[in-house]
Design a protein around this motif. Structure first.
Motif, PDB file in Angstrom:
ATOM      1  N   UNK A 184     -12.729  -0.746   0.590  1.00  0.00           N
ATOM      2  CA  UNK A 184     -12.264   0.533   0.111  1.00  0.00           C
ATOM      3  C   UNK A 184     -10.793   0.725   0.263  1.00  0.00           C
ATOM      4  N   UNK A 185      -9.936   0.873  -0.806  1.00  0.00           N
ATOM      5  CA  UNK A 185      -8.522   1.043  -0.576  1.00  0.00           C
ATOM      6  C   UNK A 185      -8.262   2.392  -0.431  1.00  0.00           C
ATOM      7  N   UNK A 186      -7.278   2.829   0.457  1.00  0.00           N
ATOM      8  CA  UNK A 186      -7.185   4.163   0.644  1.00  0.00           C
ATOM      9  C   UNK A 186      -6.344   4.915  -0.589  1.00  0.00           C
ATOM     10  N   UNK A 187      -6.547   6.110  -0.628  1.00  0.00           N
ATOM     11  CA  UNK A 187      -5.697   6.515  -1.821  1.00  0.00           C
ATOM     12  C   UNK A 187      -4.163   6.500  -1.992  1.00  0.00           C
ATOM     13  N   UNK A 188      -3.603   6.287  -0.787  1.00  0.00           N
ATOM     14  CA  UNK A 188      -2.165   6.546  -0.672  1.00  0.00           C
ATOM     15  C   UNK A 188      -1.606   5.073  -1.068  1.00  0.00           C
ATOM     16  N   UNK A 189      -2.562   4.101  -1.021  1.00  0.00           N
ATOM     17  CA  UNK A 189      -2.528   2.477  -1.487  1.00  0.00           C
ATOM     18  C   UNK A 189      -2.821   2.193  -2.603  1.00  0.00           C
ATOM     19  N   UNK A 190      -3.741   2.763  -3.201  1.00  0.00           N
ATOM     20  CA  UNK A 190      -4.416   2.080  -4.299  1.00  0.00           C
ATOM     21  C   UNK A 190      -3.413   1.970  -5.605  1.00  0.00           C
ATOM     22  N   UNK A 191      -2.350   2.545  -5.585  1.00  0.00           N
ATOM     23  CA  UNK A 191      -1.262   2.235  -6.836  1.00  0.00           C
ATOM     24  C   UNK A 191      -0.761   0.836  -6.616  1.00  0.00           C
ATOM     25  N   UNK A 192      -0.868   0.389  -5.518  1.00  0.00           N
ATOM     26  CA  UNK A 192      -0.441  -0.922  -5.159  1.00  0.00           C
ATOM     27  C   UNK A 192      -1.243  -2.105  -5.449  1.00  0.00           C
ATOM     28  N   UNK A 201     -11.470   7.387  -1.057  1.00  0.00           N
ATOM     29  CA  UNK A 201     -10.952   5.790  -1.160  1.00  0.00           C
ATOM     30  C   UNK A 201     -11.666   5.297  -2.351  1.00  0.00           C
ATOM     31  N   UNK A 202     -10.745   4.118  -2.656  1.00  0.00           N
ATOM     32  CA  UNK A 202     -11.291   3.419  -4.071  1.00  0.00           C
ATOM     33  C   UNK A 202     -11.926   2.289  -3.743  1.00  0.00           C
ATOM     34  N   UNK A 203     -12.928   2.063  -4.453  1.00  0.00           N
ATOM     35  CA  UNK A 203     -13.650   0.711  -4.459  1.00  0.00           C
ATOM     36  C   UNK A 203     -13.174  -0.369  -4.866  1.00  0.00           C
ATOM     37  N   UNK A 204     -12.897  -1.647  -4.440  1.00  0.00           N
ATOM     38  CA  UNK A 204     -12.177  -2.845  -4.943  1.00  0.00           C
ATOM     39  C   UNK A 204     -13.057  -4.197  -4.804  1.00  0.00           C
TER      40      UNK A 204
END
Length: 387
Positions: free
Chosen positions: A237-245, A279-282
């Protein structure tokens, strides 16, 4: 005689009054000239003092006592730090799963006659896993084959008769329908025979087995679990503040609990965050050429980001400014203390990678807490202090 005495006395009085008046005016004139002369002397003295004496300026601070020595500069220990290329990354806690996992089930009923693959065995795609009893299925295939051959012959004869107007069109169509139905039954019978030998849908390892020789199984009964572990799927799970990277194609380093490392590539990033965690699944495709038994375990994922210039320093040198921003103290070319704010790329017990500073700085490593920003100090290089 008596007549002249009053006149005489009057003349004397007048004379005395005139004399007193002259004396008074003389005294006033003398006093005036004395005051004027004194004023002139004071002005001349001031001019001479200003021309020859020191001119003093008003100051906010009290002057140093006469004979006091100048204040000594505070000594601080410094170390030269240079920026270098660093590949930052996003650290995640992830889960490792087989790239493919399937439960192979029976598609027809029967008795297990033989086991062709055992637990832990590596099989290839389309390899036979076991053999079920025939239970008359081959006979069904033979019967439908004969039926199809007969209908083929009847249909050929009917077409000949139809060409001579000796058979009706409906008779011809009836035979064609019966032949199609017979072919469908033959195909179904052949599939039933084929299903007597379940096969591996892909290359993998037998992870579990639920039957033995002689077991009676029904259609849908689980037989084997087959997993592919030469490639693994890592999820996190990627935090929402880092998913843009993060985007598909980025390199990933996978650190296993035993210290081993695997490499992978980001294959999927969710477009919407999970409502519970925001958070975003990866998903990451991880190569496992040595077939390490790590599927189902946890691992640390480090998603690589583009290289930047950064400095590696001890976390002990980090402090906060009045606004709560992290930074470090260093000295400029004039040996004055500077506070530089930084952006933390990663922090560990060994050190911290930071950006936002000049390419080379004289970092204050000792004594920074006793000096203020802008204060001039006496730097002592670490190498000099140790030598």
């Amino acid at each position: 005689m008596q007549l002249f005495l009053p006149v005489f006395y009057q003349a004397g009085a007048v004379t005395r009054l005139a004399t007193q008046k002259l004396h008074s005016e003389f005294s006033m004139t003398k006093a005036k000239w004395g005051s004027l002369g004194l004023s002139v002397l004071v002005v001349i003295a001031l001019v001479v003092w200003m021309a020859t004496g020191d001119i003093k300026e008003a100051r906010n601070e009290a002057p140093d006592p006469i004979g006091a020595e100048p204040k000594a500069l505070t000594s601080v220990q410094v170390r030269t730090i240079n920026a270098r290329l660093h590949e930052p990354g996003i650290l995640l806690q992830g889960q490792l799963d087989p790239w493919q996992s399937v439960s192979v089930s029976a598609r027809v009923s029967g008795t297990v006659q033989s086991i062709e693959a055992d637990l832990g065995e590596q099989v290839q795609e389309n390899d036979a896993l076991l053999q079920l009893s025939d239970d008359g299925r081959e006979a069904v295939v033979a019967r439908w084959k004969a039926r199809v051959r007969k209908l083929d012959a009847d249909l050929a004869a009917a077409r000949t008769l139809r060409s001579n107007n000796l058979a009706s069109q409906s008779e011809l169509m009836n035979l064609e329908s019966e032949l199609a139905a017979a072919k469908a039954e033959l195909a179904s019978a052949r599939l039933a025979v084929e299903y007597l030998t379940p096969r591996a849908p892909f290359a993998g390892v037998i992870n579990s087995k639920t039957v033995e020789r002689g077991s009676l199984v029904q259609a849908g009964s689980p037989l084997f679990e087959l997993v592919r572990i030469d490639r693994l799927k890592a999820t996190g799970q990627v935090p929402q503040q880092s998913v843009g990277q993060v985007s598909p194609g980025q390199r990933v380093t996978v650190d296993l609990l035993d210290g081993e490392q695997l490499s992978g590539i980001v294959t999927f990033v969710a477009s919407a965050a999970a409502p519970q965690t925001r958070s975003f699944a990866v998903e990451v495709a991880v190569e496992n050429p040595d077939l390490l038994r790590v599927a189902g375990g946890s691992a640390s994922l480090r998603i690589a980001l583009p290289e930047v210039k950064a400095m590696f320093i001890s976390p002990a040198y980090l402090s906060l400014d009045d606004s709560g921003r992290p930074g470090v103290k260093y000295i400029d070319d004039e040996n004055r203390v500077v506070f530089g704010t930084v952006r933390l790329l990663s922090v560990s017990t060994e050190g911290a990678w930071v950006t936002g500073l000049p390419d080379e700085i004289q970092l204050i490593t000792r004594g920074g807490g006793f000096v203020g920003v802008g204060e001039k100090v006496r730097p002592v290089n670490v190498a000099d202090s140790q030598g």
